[in-house]
Design an enzyme around this catalytic site. Structure first.
Site, short mmCIF file in Angstrom:
data_model
loop_
_atom_site.label_atom_id
_atom_site.label_comp_id
_atom_site.label_asym_id
_atom_site.label_seq_id
_atom_site.Cartn_x
_atom_site.Cartn_y
_atom_site.Cartn_z
N LYS A 1 -15.37 25.19 100.85
CA LYS A 1 -15.95 25.35 99.51
C LYS A 1 -16.78 26.62 99.42
O LYS A 1 -16.63 27.42 98.51
CB LYS A 1 -16.84 24.12 99.23
CG LYS A 1 -17.45 24.08 97.85
CD LYS A 1 -18.41 22.88 97.69
CE LYS A 1 -17.75 21.56 98.01
NZ LYS A 1 -18.59 20.40 97.55
N LYS B 1 -22.75 19.01 106.61
CA LYS B 1 -23.05 17.85 105.78
C LYS B 1 -23.93 16.92 106.59
O LYS B 1 -23.86 16.92 107.82
CB LYS B 1 -21.75 17.10 105.43
CG LYS B 1 -21.84 16.25 104.18
CD LYS B 1 -21.58 17.08 102.96
CE LYS B 1 -21.68 16.30 101.68
NZ LYS B 1 -21.23 17.10 100.53
N PRO C 1 -29.01 18.05 97.73
CA PRO C 1 -28.70 16.66 97.38
C PRO C 1 -27.20 16.36 97.43
O PRO C 1 -26.37 17.26 97.36
CB PRO C 1 -29.23 16.53 95.96
CG PRO C 1 -29.22 17.92 95.41
CD PRO C 1 -29.39 18.85 96.57
N ALA D 1 -23.95 11.13 87.82
CA ALA D 1 -24.70 12.38 87.64
C ALA D 1 -23.81 13.54 87.17
O ALA D 1 -24.24 14.35 86.35
CB ALA D 1 -25.38 12.76 88.96
N ALA E 1 -15.15 14.83 92.30
CA ALA E 1 -15.36 14.06 93.54
C ALA E 1 -15.01 14.91 94.77
O ALA E 1 -14.12 15.76 94.70
CB ALA E 1 -14.54 12.79 93.52
N1 PHE Z 1 -23.83 18.32 97.64
C1 PHE Z 1 -23.19 19.22 96.78
C2 PHE Z 1 -21.83 19.64 97.32
O1 PHE Z 1 -21.20 18.93 98.06
C3 PHE Z 1 -24.01 20.39 96.35
C4 PHE Z 1 -24.83 21.24 97.32
C5 PHE Z 1 -24.29 21.87 98.42
C6 PHE Z 1 -26.13 21.50 97.06
C7 PHE Z 1 -25.02 22.75 99.21
C8 PHE Z 1 -26.87 22.36 97.82
C9 PHE Z 1 -26.31 22.99 98.92
O2 PHE Z 1 -21.29 20.65 96.97
#
Ligand code: PHE
Length: 352
Positions: free
Chosen positions: A67, A79, A115, A184, A261
């Site tokens: 990503k 993560k 988050p 959200a 998702a």
């Molecule tokens: N948790 C979210 C995601 O999976 C967003 C996020 C990622 C927020 C990294 C801050 C840092 O993309």
């Protein structure tokens, strides 16, 4: 078994903690620091078994690497999963979070968090008491707050680009979009779609929530077990992962799957199943990058809101590039997006 999950994993390091008092398993998965510190949200969730939490985190951390690479950010992927007995509140939640903050701090900046499912800006405020590597504290506390609105905007750009690819026009008026999950991200996305004139249907496992929300925006409600068979132009999964599987794909009645998702494909083969069914699938790690783009743009890169908006709009352009390269190469969209991520990862072998 943890070892069966960890030994074949292609990430860099996994930190595992168990707090006997709150019975919380903490997994911090640093998948890649190749492009920069590994960034990714903190998911808090009740799992039947700790190895399911670890498996979830391992997959999610690899998706973060892709990503952030595709989004062009100077960050690697990671993560964290807090596998709890129940979603804690009050003093218990604080204890879980502060102990977890100490784990992040011990990694000396190799992992940055924000988050994710069941965690929000107040939780980031608590983490930040003990640890500097935290995005999305509440705005009153110097952070950029919730990532959900930006994620929804990014998905909207992705949906428009998908419609443009399939129909030659990004116009939403007259197009039907089914949003699964009005949490959200799903709720603001459905709002934006309705505003743009789309024919919106919503669904949620919390049926009353879906009904109340649908009335608010003038949408139709679809029962949770009817989502898969419902005809629509765009199916937007915005709740749990693994919704695209050998069981669901043959029953889908949409032309485009484009939602927020994470981990939408149940297995790697499901990308081919979608392709064979003639469905254009917006790879989740491309279309749902808006939250990460916004949080890190504002807090790490010092960007202004207008620059973040431009980067969110670029999600649509990147997706178009993915569709084009999949069509040209006869591959799945997932494979095309992975190739795009790999090109960035391989192209910057000396970036650090
Ligand atoms: N948790 C979210 C995601 O999976 C967003 C996020 C990622 C927020 C990294 C801050 C840092 O993309």
């Amino acid at each position: 078994m943890f070892e069966e999950l960890l030994e074949p994993w292609d990430g860099e390091e996994a930190v595992i903690r168990f707090d006997t008092r709150t019975r919380t398993w903490t997994f911090v998965l640093v998948h890649s620091t190749h492009l920069g510190p590994a960034a990714g949200g903190t998911r808090m969730k009740v799992y039947a078994r700790p190895d399911e939490a670890l498996a979830d985190g391992l997959r999610l951390s690899a998706a973060m690497t892709r990503k952030l690479a595709v989004a062009g950010l100077p960050l690697g992927g990671g993560k964290a999963v807090l596998a709890v007995r129940h979603l804690p509140e009050g003093a218990e939640r604080r204890r879980v979070l502060l102990r977890y903050a100490d784990v992040i701090t011990s990694l000396d900046g190799r992992y940055h968090t924000g988050p994710d499912m069941n965690t929000g800006e107040e939780d980031m405020d608590v983490l930040a008491e003990r640890c500097p590597y935290v995005y999305c504290r509440s705005p009153g506390n110097g952070g950029s707050g919730s990532t959900a609105p930006a994620t929804a905007v990014g998905v909207l750009h992705g949906i428009r680009a998908s419609l443009d690819w399939v129909h030659g026009s990004p116009e939403l008026a007259g197009r039907s979009v089914l949003v699964q999950g009005v949490g959200a991200v799903g709720a603001p996305l459905a709002h934006l779609l309705a505003e743009a004139g789309a024919d919106v249907a919503v669904s949620d496992v919390a049926v009353e929530r879906a009904t109340a929300f649908a009335a608010e925006i003038g949408a139709r409600v679809v029962a949770p077990d009817e989502v898969v068979g419902t005809a629509c132009d765009v199916y937007a999964p915005c709740a749990v992962g693994a919704v695209l599987s050998s069981a669901t794909i043959p029953r889908l009645r949409c032309v485009i799957v484009a939602g927020a998702a994470n981990n939408q494909l149940a297995t790697d083969d499901d990308a081919e199943r979608l392709q064979a069914a003639g469905i254009w699938y917006a790879p989740d790690f491309v279309i749902n990058a808006g939250g990460a783009i916004s949080a890190t743009g504002l807090e790490l890169l010092g960007e202004q809101a207008t620059q973040v908006d431009e980067r969110l709009a670029r999600i649509g352009d990147i997706l178009t590039e993915v569709y084009r390269s999949a069509a040209r190469g006869g591959t799945t969209t997932e494979a095309a997006a992975v190739a795009l991520a790999d090109a960035r990862l391989d192209g910057s072998s000396d970036s650090r």
